[in-house]
Write an enzyme that holds these catalytic residues in place. Sequence first.
Site, mmCIF file in Angstrom:
data_model
loop_
_atom_site.group_PDB
_atom_site.id
_atom_site.type_symbol
_atom_site.label_atom_id
_atom_site.label_comp_id
_atom_site.label_asym_id
_atom_site.label_seq_id
_atom_site.Cartn_x
_atom_site.Cartn_y
_atom_site.Cartn_z
ATOM 1 N N GLN A 190 -31.646 31.777 44.085
ATOM 2 C CA GLN A 190 -30.624 30.724 45.066
ATOM 3 C C GLN A 190 -29.221 30.386 44.432
ATOM 4 O O GLN A 190 -28.264 30.382 44.823
ATOM 5 C CB GLN A 190 -31.400 29.502 45.542
ATOM 6 C CG GLN A 190 -30.425 28.565 46.250
ATOM 7 C CD GLN A 190 -31.298 27.224 46.991
ATOM 8 O OE1 GLN A 190 -30.470 26.428 47.417
ATOM 9 N NE2 GLN A 190 -32.505 27.277 46.959
ATOM 10 N N GLU A 198 -35.608 25.351 40.633
ATOM 11 C CA GLU A 198 -34.965 24.240 40.927
ATOM 12 C C GLU A 198 -35.690 22.886 40.310
ATOM 13 O O GLU A 198 -34.774 22.062 39.809
ATOM 14 C CB GLU A 198 -35.234 24.304 42.505
ATOM 15 C CG GLU A 198 -34.967 22.849 43.365
ATOM 16 C CD GLU A 198 -33.318 22.574 43.268
ATOM 17 O OE1 GLU A 198 -32.661 23.445 43.562
ATOM 18 O OE2 GLU A 198 -32.982 21.535 42.788
ATOM 19 N N ASP A 232 -30.344 24.502 42.166
ATOM 20 C CA ASP A 232 -30.119 25.676 42.533
ATOM 21 C C ASP A 232 -28.494 25.915 43.135
ATOM 22 O O ASP A 232 -27.726 26.159 42.614
ATOM 23 C CB ASP A 232 -30.819 26.362 43.511
ATOM 24 C CG ASP A 232 -32.326 26.582 42.855
ATOM 25 O OD1 ASP A 232 -32.441 26.680 41.724
ATOM 26 O OD2 ASP A 232 -33.346 26.570 43.591
ATOM 27 N N GLY A 257 -24.598 2.081 44.495
ATOM 28 C CA GLY A 257 -23.387 1.597 44.219
ATOM 29 C C GLY A 257 -22.981 0.190 44.269
ATOM 30 O O GLY A 257 -23.986 -0.650 44.016
ATOM 31 N N GLY A 258 -22.063 -0.259 44.666
ATOM 32 C CA GLY A 258 -21.635 -1.755 44.638
ATOM 33 C C GLY A 258 -21.959 -2.302 45.996
ATOM 34 O O GLY A 258 -21.841 -3.576 46.242
#
Length: 438
Positions: free
Chosen positions: A19, A142, A171, A250-251
């Site tokens: 892949q 993978e 991959d 995140g925030g």
Amino acid sequence: MTDTLPLAGIKVIDFTGVQAGPACTQLLAWFGADVLKVERTSGGDVTRNQLRDIPDADALYFTMLNSNKRSLAIDTKTPEGLAVMEQLIRVSDVLVENFAPGAMDRMGLSWEHIQELNPGLVYGSVKGFNDESSYADLKVYENVAQAAGGALSTTGFWDGPPTVSAAALGDSNTGMHLAIGILTALLSREKTGQGQKVSVSMQDAVLNLCRVKLRDQQRLERVGHLEEYPQYPNGTFTDVVPRGGNAGGGGQPGWVLKCKGWEDDPNAYIYFTIQEQNWARTCEAIGKPEWADDPDHRTAAARQERLFDIFAGIEEWLADKTKYEAVDILRTYEVPCAPVLSMKELAYDSDLRKSGTVVEVEQKQRGTYLTVGSPIKFSDFTPTITGAPLLGEHTDEVLAELGYDADQIAAMHADGAVGGARTGELSAPGDVVTASQQ
Ligand code: COA
């Protein structure tokens, strides 16, 4: 049409399998490069035979990663096969490979030899680990890369084991990194006339996508906790970044929330994000206007302590709404959210069909199948996705382009140095018929 595409005239030797490499070269092919898949004479790329859904047709695993290419079947371990490969290297712009460590050297195609053959060639290489790694000798697939690149340790729930992602972070992601490197090296060649080796390791490419987790490791070491993780403020932290379940990361806090029908439908959920600057409108949207100015809910710090009570309150509001109905309401209040879509829903999504992100392709022997088209959209052209080649479908054509005459080509078929259908015939996929077998 193909002649006018941005990469028209760029010749790519696609000496890749599975892949990571094929995903890279497929992208180059979509954008106009002449990509020649060089494969073993017996069976070719292993994915031709892996996970077949039609007994006598190349597997979708292969066809979905090798569109828009030609195929040459040669045995590079024979002198004639190696000579063909060397001749190809002399006349090409790019060579991409993702064999096990050392395989190219064993084949007689070291980087030094390749440079001698064509100093202008850009050589793209994928390995599991980079050259400095003590694991550089490992073969890698993978999930091995996900384990080594930080994705596994940071994915899943805190009370469960490390978990792999369904997305091909090791991959296809590595292939996309390599494509960027190859295009950069081609631009550099415009200025210097020199080729160069571009290497991407799967561990490095996964870690690049886990960049924010390395951010979190440093924050954790400095302050001892990570306020956006579900473990804060009531749980405990160790000295390593924990698995955060479905937390926003995140925030902006977020979570996967149940919608109407979740008891029977494993995907009756939405992903809901509480955007700090949109809190008042979010409260309106979910029928809790009183939360907008309430001191227990008004600030991000106050909400953090009762985040899961807030999510439970939103789930009460969602209980009589399908995921689509919920998103249709929430979008009018600018809440960042989306329905959790199944692969079936994506396959039949009319918007994705319209944009060319999901396309129907015609394949010899298979017929029509779905694939993911170019996720990159250009204002000046639209990549046209064509079917993948059969094994050795273009062997004779390519040998003729390299200057071999009909007798030489017939002799190479007879010796088993090359494979594929003789001109005018098609071989069964994954089962090359050489002249000596006909
Ligand atoms: N003619 C003759 N021999 C050929 C050939 C050809 N056209 N094409 C490949 N071969 C040979 C190779 O030279 C190698 O021979 P050797 O072992 O005697 O040196 C052999 O086929 C097998 O090579 P390879 O496919 O690399 O080994 P594998 O099937 O055992 O391992 C991987 C597969 C994917 C694990 C390994 O290639 C790897 O770790 N690659 C780097 C990381 C990577 O890309 N992983 C996959 C991500 S999708």
